[in-house]
Write a protein that holds these residues in place. Structure first.
Motif, PDB file in Angstrom:
ATOM      1  N   GLN A 191       0.811  -1.231  -0.193  1.00  0.00           N
ATOM      2  CA  GLN A 191       0.150   0.009  -0.250  1.00  0.00           C
ATOM      3  C   GLN A 191       0.548   1.222  -0.375  1.00  0.00           C
ATOM      4  O   GLN A 191       2.248   1.110   0.702  1.00  0.00           O
ATOM      5  CB  GLN A 191      -0.885  -0.459   1.293  1.00  0.00           C
ATOM      6  N   PRO A 192       0.272   2.235  -0.282  1.00  0.00           N
ATOM      7  CA  PRO A 192       1.128   3.830  -0.799  1.00  0.00           C
ATOM      8  C   PRO A 192       2.085   3.942   1.215  1.00  0.00           C
ATOM      9  O   PRO A 192       0.454   3.368   2.257  1.00  0.00           O
ATOM     10  CB  PRO A 192       0.424   4.878  -1.180  1.00  0.00           C
ATOM     11  N   SER A 193       2.853   4.201   1.186  1.00  0.00           N
ATOM     12  CA  SER A 193       3.098   4.098   2.103  1.00  0.00           C
ATOM     13  C   SER A 193       3.001   5.961   2.735  1.00  0.00           C
ATOM     14  O   SER A 193       2.396   6.895   2.026  1.00  0.00           O
ATOM     15  CB  SER A 193       5.203   4.634   2.310  1.00  0.00           C
ATOM     16  N   MET A 194       3.504   6.374   3.635  1.00  0.00           N
ATOM     17  CA  MET A 194       2.904   8.128   4.595  1.00  0.00           C
ATOM     18  C   MET A 194       3.885   9.075   3.507  1.00  0.00           C
ATOM     19  O   MET A 194       2.997   9.807   3.429  1.00  0.00           O
ATOM     20  CB  MET A 194       3.289   8.467   6.096  1.00  0.00           C
ATOM     21  N   ALA A 195       5.083   9.107   3.462  1.00  0.00           N
ATOM     22  CA  ALA A 195       5.807   9.629   2.120  1.00  0.00           C
ATOM     23  C   ALA A 195       5.127   9.726   0.760  1.00  0.00           C
ATOM     24  O   ALA A 195       4.788  10.732   0.330  1.00  0.00           O
ATOM     25  CB  ALA A 195       6.846   9.571   2.326  1.00  0.00           C
ATOM     26  N   GLU A 196       4.269   8.575   0.711  1.00  0.00           N
ATOM     27  CA  GLU A 196       3.613   7.834  -1.194  1.00  0.00           C
ATOM     28  C   GLU A 196       2.323   8.745  -1.027  1.00  0.00           C
ATOM     29  O   GLU A 196       2.275  10.054  -1.849  1.00  0.00           O
ATOM     30  CB  GLU A 196       4.061   6.769  -1.352  1.00  0.00           C
ATOM     31  N   LEU A 197       1.461   8.805   0.051  1.00  0.00           N
ATOM     32  CA  LEU A 197       0.344  10.056   0.089  1.00  0.00           C
ATOM     33  C   LEU A 197       0.734  10.936   0.195  1.00  0.00           C
ATOM     34  O   LEU A 197      -0.616  11.647  -0.324  1.00  0.00           O
ATOM     35  CB  LEU A 197      -0.770   9.047   1.540  1.00  0.00           C
ATOM     36  N   SER A 198       1.279  11.443   1.454  1.00  0.00           N
ATOM     37  CA  SER A 198       1.519  13.322   1.139  1.00  0.00           C
ATOM     38  C   SER A 198       2.410  13.608   0.217  1.00  0.00           C
ATOM     39  O   SER A 198       1.752  14.690  -0.666  1.00  0.00           O
ATOM     40  CB  SER A 198       2.896  13.813   2.319  1.00  0.00           C
ATOM     41  N   ALA A 199       3.061  12.799  -0.698  1.00  0.00           N
ATOM     42  CA  ALA A 199       3.079  13.502  -2.642  1.00  0.00           C
ATOM     43  C   ALA A 199       1.967  13.752  -3.040  1.00  0.00           C
ATOM     44  O   ALA A 199       1.858  14.626  -4.095  1.00  0.00           O
ATOM     45  CB  ALA A 199       4.761  12.322  -2.809  1.00  0.00           C
TER      46      ALA A 199
ATOM     47  N   ALA B  53      -0.003  16.751  -4.994  1.00  0.00           N
ATOM     48  CA  ALA B  53       0.051  16.711  -5.719  1.00  0.00           C
ATOM     49  C   ALA B  53      -1.014  16.628  -6.860  1.00  0.00           C
ATOM     50  O   ALA B  53      -1.880  17.896  -7.711  1.00  0.00           O
ATOM     51  CB  ALA B  53       0.637  15.018  -6.885  1.00  0.00           C
ATOM     52  N   ALA B  54      -2.048  16.148  -5.287  1.00  0.00           N
ATOM     53  CA  ALA B  54      -3.711  16.477  -5.787  1.00  0.00           C
ATOM     54  C   ALA B  54      -4.078  18.542  -5.455  1.00  0.00           C
ATOM     55  O   ALA B  54      -4.958  18.646  -6.110  1.00  0.00           O
ATOM     56  CB  ALA B  54      -4.312  15.806  -4.970  1.00  0.00           C
ATOM     57  N   GLU B  55      -3.181  18.764  -5.029  1.00  0.00           N
ATOM     58  CA  GLU B  55      -4.178  20.270  -4.223  1.00  0.00           C
ATOM     59  C   GLU B  55      -3.712  20.925  -5.833  1.00  0.00           C
ATOM     60  O   GLU B  55      -4.155  22.472  -5.874  1.00  0.00           O
ATOM     61  CB  GLU B  55      -3.266  20.792  -2.760  1.00  0.00           C
ATOM     62  N   GLY B  56      -2.927  20.625  -6.802  1.00  0.00           N
ATOM     63  CA  GLY B  56      -2.604  21.377  -7.887  1.00  0.00           C
ATOM     64  C   GLY B  56      -3.093  20.992  -8.833  1.00  0.00           C
ATOM     65  O   GLY B  56      -3.288  21.731  -9.486  1.00  0.00           O
ATOM     66  N   ASP B  57      -4.045  20.398  -9.221  1.00  0.00           N
ATOM     67  CA  ASP B  57      -4.456  19.513 -10.004  1.00  0.00           C
ATOM     68  C   ASP B  57      -6.239  19.925 -10.112  1.00  0.00           C
ATOM     69  O   ASP B  57      -6.620  20.434  -9.194  1.00  0.00           O
ATOM     70  CB  ASP B  57      -4.794  18.131 -10.080  1.00  0.00           C
ATOM     71  N   ASP B  58      -6.705  20.557 -11.314  1.00  0.00           N
ATOM     72  CA  ASP B  58      -7.963  21.782 -11.062  1.00  0.00           C
ATOM     73  C   ASP B  58      -8.569  20.351 -11.900  1.00  0.00           C
ATOM     74  O   ASP B  58     -10.146  21.282 -12.374  1.00  0.00           O
ATOM     75  CB  ASP B  58      -7.550  22.700 -11.491  1.00  0.00           C
TER      76      ASP B  58
END
Length: 172
Positions: free
Chosen positions: A152-160, A164-169
């Motif tokens: 499963q994604p690690s905490m670091a991967e989820l943070s990344a 990335a999703a914050e900048g995705d419109d």
């Protein structure tokens, strides 16, 4: 007078602690001397006269259940704890209890924590079995926090991904 009384009490306490450690070491030495004498007797009876005198003393690694036992203990402990993390201090205490280790000084215990526990956990991170949940650069003196790694994604991967999703419109 108060300082004098405090220093005297602390010194007497330290002497008592040293005496207790000496008693423990003397008992351990007596046990090992008995074992060595038994081994020398067996060596002499096995027609290897002079073996005991020709074998040098070595400082063998402490017995911890054989090669790889401590690594397997850490793996099993983290697997059982998953999804909860385990910090370095708790892992150190568990290893000390599991392997029946005793340390004469706090420095020896800290050396075990750094040289064995932290180093082994870092090796498990490098092998991809464990994930580090702490940032040692941000909080260098805090205990490490470790968790068994699953597919499963690690905490670091989820943070990344979140960053990335914050900048995705593209979300409607």
């Amino acid at each position: 007078m108060k300082w004098l009384a405090n220093e005297l009490a602390a010194t007497k306490g330290e002497l008592a602690r040293i005496d207790e450690e000496l008693e423990r070491l003397q008992a351990r030495r007596a046990k090992l001397a008995t074992i060595a004498a038994s081994l020398e007797t067996v060596a002499d009876q096995a027609y290897t006269l002079g073996l005991a005198g020709s074998v040098p003393a070595v400082r063998a690694h402490p017995a911890r259940g054989g090669r790889g036992a401590i690594v397997e203990f850490f793996r099993a402990t983290l697997r059982r704890a998953y999804p909860k993390p385990v910090d370095t201090r708790v892992m150190t205490e568990l290893a000390i209890k599991h392997f029946g280790l005793e340390f004469a000084t706090r420095e020896q215990r800290n050396r075990f924590r750094r040289a064995t526990v932290s180093h082994t956990l870092q090796r498990l991170v490098n092998a991809g079995h464990v994930e580090r949940l702490h940032d040692y650069k941000v909080l260098p003196n805090s205990p490490g926090i470790w968790r068994w790694k699953v597919d499963q994604p690690s905490m670091a991967e989820l943070s990344a991904l979140a960053a990335a999703a914050e900048g995705d419109d593209s979300w409607p």
